[in-house]
Design an enzyme around this catalytic site. Structure first.
Site, PDB file in Angstrom:
ATOM      1  N   GLY A 284       0.808  -1.216   0.000  1.00 57.37           N
ATOM      2  CA  GLY A 284       0.000   0.000   0.000  1.00 57.37           C
ATOM      3  C   GLY A 284       0.835   1.256   0.000  1.00 57.37           C
ATOM      4  O   GLY A 284       0.634   2.157  -0.818  1.00 57.37           O
ATOM      5  N   ALA A 285       1.776   1.328   0.933  1.00 54.01           N
ATOM      6  CA  ALA A 285       2.599   2.528   1.062  1.00 54.01           C
ATOM      7  C   ALA A 285       3.748   2.242   2.011  1.00 54.01           C
ATOM      8  O   ALA A 285       3.760   1.212   2.683  1.00 54.01           O
ATOM      9  CB  ALA A 285       1.769   3.692   1.587  1.00 54.01           C
ATOM     10  N   MET A 286       4.710   3.165   2.063  1.00 54.44           N
ATOM     11  CA  MET A 286       5.906   2.938   2.875  1.00 54.44           C
ATOM     12  C   MET A 286       6.328   4.224   3.585  1.00 54.44           C
ATOM     13  O   MET A 286       6.421   5.282   2.971  1.00 54.44           O
ATOM     14  CB  MET A 286       7.034   2.434   1.955  1.00 54.44           C
ATOM     15  N   ASN A 288       9.062   5.652   4.741  1.00 53.88           N
ATOM     16  CA  ASN A 288      10.434   6.178   4.725  1.00 53.88           C
ATOM     17  C   ASN A 288      10.480   7.561   5.385  1.00 53.88           C
ATOM     18  O   ASN A 288       9.650   8.415   5.100  1.00 53.88           O
ATOM     19  CB  ASN A 288      10.929   6.313   3.287  1.00 53.88           C
ATOM     20  N   GLU A 321       0.819   5.889   7.424  1.00 52.79           N
ATOM     21  CA  GLU A 321       2.246   6.143   7.144  1.00 52.79           C
ATOM     22  C   GLU A 321       2.736   7.340   7.943  1.00 52.79           C
ATOM     23  O   GLU A 321       3.857   7.341   8.463  1.00 52.79           O
ATOM     24  CB  GLU A 321       2.485   6.353   5.646  1.00 52.79           C
TER      25      GLU A 321
HETATM   26  N1  TRP Z   1       5.751  -0.615   6.335  1.00 51.31           N
HETATM   27  C1  TRP Z   1       4.726  -0.575   5.318  1.00 51.31           C
HETATM   28  C2  TRP Z   1       3.454  -0.205   6.030  1.00 51.31           C
HETATM   29  O1  TRP Z   1       2.794  -0.958   6.615  1.00 51.31           O
HETATM   30  C3  TRP Z   1       4.537  -1.883   4.617  1.00 51.31           C
HETATM   31  C4  TRP Z   1       5.320  -2.062   3.358  1.00 51.31           C
HETATM   32  C5  TRP Z   1       5.355  -1.245   2.306  1.00 51.31           C
HETATM   33  C6  TRP Z   1       6.084  -3.192   2.989  1.00 51.31           C
HETATM   34  N2  TRP Z   1       6.111  -1.787   1.320  1.00 51.31           N
HETATM   35  C7  TRP Z   1       6.561  -2.976   1.700  1.00 51.31           C
HETATM   36  C8  TRP Z   1       6.408  -4.362   3.602  1.00 51.31           C
HETATM   37  C9  TRP Z   1       7.327  -3.906   1.032  1.00 51.31           C
HETATM   38  C10 TRP Z   1       7.193  -5.304   2.945  1.00 51.31           C
HETATM   39  C11 TRP Z   1       7.651  -5.073   1.675  1.00 51.31           C
HETATM   40  O2  TRP Z   1       3.096   0.894   6.133  1.00 51.31           O
HETATM   41 ZN    ZN Z   2       2.664   0.143   8.532  1.00 51.63          ZN
END
Ligand code: TRP
Ligand code: ZN
Length: 923
Positions: A284-286, A288, A321
């Site tokens: 879905g999203a990350m 960073n 996020e």
């Molecule tokens: N940390 C991300 C979230 O939950 C999850 C996530 C995004 C992720 N891209 C990924 C996990 C790729 C594993 C691989 O908000």
């Molecule tokens: Zn998360």
């Protein structure tokens, strides 16, 4: 409105140990955790960005961790071309061992030294979408969980936290925007039409939070002043044509920032906060640091292209996020077994955010019901299947397989129970203590629970902390049996609660958990009865609602001065993630449905009632005429539909029968065709029996005025959409042409995507002849909108067969769509919209007696695995519950899994899933 079935470590002395012999050498075990042998205090990265060959210069300041025995430095790397290694500016000797770069002759003592590594990689060849890749001419990174090692050699583990400086160099015309974490400190021109930008992130972070983006993007910008007076620049970067679709995302970001300040006192800690959208993304999203990267699906929204559900998802994922900035980034995970430390807590936070944004009590309840529905349909199934694992797993082969509903959704429920046990104010105090103790650290789930408990020493959480922590170590969904005894002579009501947890793979023995049970008692006329609980200290006056804390296997609670045999309303708001068994008769269910002050339990009464009717219809067998809904149940629904006090969204939920997936989970042996037939027959009856009401509902709700995505008007559209679907469905019986005609009209003239898509779905789901021209027209109008095309594929993959014979089957349709010029297996959103929608969202189309659906699934898992292992492994989970299937499905499903397992080569992602599925005990 269609079914959304488609998310100091000391083991307690009594916790069972995993059988280590059974697993192979590639399994990682939580109890093997060792602190890193070296620290990396700072990193300076220089990228010469080129899609074919990107050069990465990585200069690190490294120092030995004197707390562990001296040993070589082992840096993780994957798919890199190594050109040079320098230690303190001198060529160094090294080995490459199992992908790791091993340096043995490093300076002794604790003095820092410089380590310089020069590598190259090939972003345009990266189809895994992990590490550095190119999407539509723009560079993106995805480093969680272990993608940074695909960019450079590093200690790619979350407990190694470093300060990053990043220099990006690239062709200026092709890549005008150059972004990385933190603050832009310098930029300028280079020779040959190239330019550079230097970014510096003031916060230490683990490698999984590193990000860069480079490409031709434009940004919506917003300057805000926080409560504390600090000024921030917010930016949302997208491709040029998408800028008008970012207004809702920006609003959601501003609302998220304000919410975290008010609810938890947590401010934004950066001058600049950026979000970038890409249409090629595995998840879905990350989060960073300062540079969130999103799937376009969770950023872009306009009334013409996005449904109300899409708008709500954008708000919730942006919140999620953003909230990670504190819960995940400022305090991160010590190791990946602690993943739920950040994910469970952050899901809890985004759920609360969405509820607070929804406003009214009834709109809050709707959000809670949707969350619980996801948990019970998908997470409970996971907990009962071959991939069952604790919220804090004990082992994994591939960490990417553990971004699961258990880590996210059950993890959020565990946090929610803590919140229930210490109260809202107590939870806020606990969060404050958590940040006071651990800001800037990489910690464990135990550290979190300890902080919440220590801030609330009198709470039941503190009293039962060690036992409560079993929620982290014990897999499987607990079952709670409730038995009520009314003693008319003594005027007492005794409630006996018994808990059991079924065994899960590798965890045979289960122990009692701490289960908060929020409850009330209702009189037969629906009035709430005062609660007076008998205890050793005498009688406690608890008011009209209380939370009992179940901690033994079995406990009895006696309420006094109960004037009549009460109707118990148990587990209000779904106060614990358990399966509750209680034998309420129709009278009791009707009372709860009509009068319970807890809207969640009103909905729950409707679901239990429907579930009982469905199970009875399934038991009655094929010989019976088409199953029907009892008049009493229908009368209760008519009554509820007419209630002007209730929110439309809530009515929509009550009038939705349990999904086929949920029904299947309640049965020991699953015949998906039979479940489909029964549910369809009952839906037909619901359409027929409430025909007049559906007409009234449509007339009263279909006009929602100028489009606003708020919960109230979205609820009106949802209910109108359900009414239209029911009326088009009933036209199959009556032969009426008016309602299908109205649906087509509404499809053509709708002023927003929600109404348009609901009308289209009504025609497609009913298999009406108008569905075909409507689908064609929809494609014509939206062929340039890839997120809308995803909906077009998804709808067709999840709809029933449109006639008799193999050519009309869902599988044949899906296979035709695979050949469509707009289809691509490489784009995860598109693959999900067609293949996943078929294998996970269309039980009757997928579970074919001839096994052709399973064979198709096996082919697609194998084809996807060669492109993108993470996405393939998600698809591989579609047959997790094969052992529950009746014949002939069961044997055919197992054969398809075995076929995948036998394929060479296979990623370790997919291998772990199919191996575990095949090891499932014969059911
Ligand atoms: N940390 C991300 C979230 O939950 C999850 C996530 C995004 C992720 N891209 C990924 C996990 C790729 C594993 C691989 O908000
Ligand atoms: Zn998360």
């Amino acid at each position: 409105m269609t079914d959304t079935t488609p998310t100091p470590e000391i083991l307690p002395a009594d916790a069972p140990q995993q059988g280590r012999e059974a697993t192979d050498a590639t399994t990682v075990h939580r109890e093997d955790y060792q602190p890193p042998a070296f620290w990396i205090d700072s990193v300076a990265l220089t990228f010469d960005l080129d899609p074919a060959k990107t050069r990465v210069l990585n200069k690190m300041q490294v120092r030995r961790n004197m707390a562990v025995p001296a040993q070589p430095l082992r840096l993780d790397g994957e798919g890199l071309n190594l050109a040079r290694v320098l230690v303190n500016g001198q060529g160094a000797s090294f080995k490459l061992e199992r992908g790791q770069l091993v340096l043995s002759n490093l300076p002794e003592g604790d003095a820092p030294f410089d380590l310089e590594i020069f590598t190259t990689c090939q972003p345009e060849k990266n189809t895994q979408l992990s590490g550095l890749y190119v999407s539509q001419g723009t560079f993106f990174t995805q480093c969680e969980a272990e993608g940074f090692r695909r960019i450079t050699y590093f200690l790619d583990r979350p407990d190694v936290m470093s300060v990053y400086t990043v220099t990006l160099r690239a062709d200026k015309a092709a890549y005008p925007v150059l972004l990385s974490n933190g603050n832009l400190v310098e930029q300028g021109e280079l020779e040959d039409g190239r330019h550079f930008a230097r970014w510096s992130d003031p916060f230490k972070k683990p490698s999984y939070l590193f990000a860069l983006v480079a490409g031709p993007l434009v940004a919506r910008e917003q300057r805000i002043t926080a409560r504390n007076g600090r000024e921030h620049l917010l930016q949302i970067y997208v491709r040029a044509g998408d800028l008008e679709k970012t207004e809702h995302a920006m609003r959601s970001l501003m609302a998220s920032i304000a919410w975290d300040e008010t609810r938890f006192g947590l401010p934004l800690d950066l001058d600049r906060f950026m979000i970038v959208a890409t249409s090629d993304f595995n998840m879905g999203a990350m989060e960073n640091k300062g540079l969130n990267i999103f799937n376009t699906k969770f950023v872009l929204a306009s009334q013409a292209t996005a449904t109300d559900q899409d708008f709500a998802n954008v708000e919730s994922v942006i919140g999620h996020e953003y909230f990670h900035n504190w819960t995940g980034n400022r305090i991160t995970c010590r190791d990946w077994f602690q993943l739920s430390l950040k994910e469970g807590l952050t899901v809890f936070r985004d759920q609360e955010f969405s509820m607070d944004m929804a406003g009214s009590a009834s709109a809050r309840a709707v959000k809670r019901i949707e969350d619980v529905r996801l948990l019970r349909t998908m997470q409970f199934a996971e907990d009962a299947g071959p991939m069952a694992h604790p919220v804090r797993p004990d082992s994994y082969q591939e960490i990417n397989n553990f971004y699961t509903l258990t880590i996210y959704e059950k993890g959020a429920e565990v946090v929610r129970m803590m919140h229930t046990l210490v109260g809202e104010a107590g939870f806020r105090k606990g969060m404050a203590l958590y940040f006071e103790r651990h800001d800037g650290q990489a910690v464990t789930c135990d550290d979190f629970a300890q902080a919440i408990a220590d801030a609330n020493p009198q709470s039941p959480l503190a009293v039962h902390l060690e036992q409560f922590k079993r929620w982290y170590s014990q897999a499987g969904t607990p079952h709670v049996q409730a038995e009520g005894q009314y003693d008319a002579a003594a005027q007492t009501y005794t409630l006996t609660l018994t808990q059991t947890t079924p065994p899960t793979p590798g965890q045979g023995e289960k122990h009692p958990l701490i289960i908060p049970v929020r409850l009330g008692l209702l009189g037969r006329n629906g009035a709430a009865l005062p609660l007076q609980l008998q205890s050793e200290q005498g009688v406690q006056e608890l008011g009209l609602e209380a939370t009992l804390v179940l901690h033994e296997r079995q406990q009895s609670f006696t309420f006094t001065q109960v004037g009549e045999s009460p109707v118990p309303s148990l587990l209000r708001g779904f106060s614990a993630p358990v399966v509750l068994h209680q034998n309420l008769d129709d009278d009791a269910l009707e009372t709860l449905l009509q009068y319970d002050s807890d809207p969640f339990n009103r909905w729950e009464a409707s679901q239990q009632w429907a579930q009982r009717i469905i199970v009875q219809a399934l038991a009655d067998g094929d010989a019976q005429a088409a199953p029907r809904l009892p008049e009493r149940y229908l009368a209760a629904l008519r009554h509820l539909l007419a209630d002007a006090q209730l929110d439309a969204a809530f009515k929509d939920l009550v009038l939705t029968l349990p999904s086929e997936g949920y029904i299947a989970e309640q049965l020991d042996s699953v015949d998906p065709q039979r479940i489909h037939a029964v549910r369809e027959a009952l839906q037909d009856h619901l359409a027929q029996a409430l025909h007049a009401q559906w007409q009234t509902v449509w007339e009263q709700h279909h006009d929602t005025g100028a489009y606003q995505p708020d919960a109230h008007s979205a609820g009106r559209r949802a209910l109108a959409g359900k009414a239209l679907a029911m009326l088009v469905r009933d036209a199959r019986r009556t032969g009426d042409a008016v309602w299908p005609g109205k649906a087509y009209q509404s499809f053509k003239d709708a002023g927003n995507m929600t109404d348009r898509f609901n009308a289209l779905s009504a025609l497609v789901q009913a298999g009406h002849p108008l569905a075909e021209p409507a689908l064609e027209r929809f494609h014509q109008v939206f062929r340039g909108e890839s997120l809308v095309l995803d909906k077009w594929f998804q709808l067709q993959a999840s709809a029933p067969a449109q006639g008799q014979g193999e050519a009309a089957s869902v599988l044949a349709r899906v296979q035709r769509l695979m050949q469509h010029p707009d289809f691509s297996l490489r784009n995860p959103n598109r693959a999900r919209s067609l293949i996943f929608a078929y294998a996970q969202g269309n039980p009757a189309g997928f579970h074919r007696a001839d096994g052709a659906g399973y064979q198709f699934w096996a082919e697609q898992v194998i084809a996807l695995d060669a492109i993108n292992a993470q996405v393939a492994a998600r698809l591989a989970r579609a047959l997790d519950r094969w052992a529950k299937l009746a014949e002939p499905y069961r044997t055919a499903a197992r054969a398809a899994i075995a076929r995948v397992a036998a394929h060479e080569p296979l990623s370790k992602d997919v291998r772990e899933i199919v191996q575990k599925a095949l090891a499932a005990p014969a059911a």
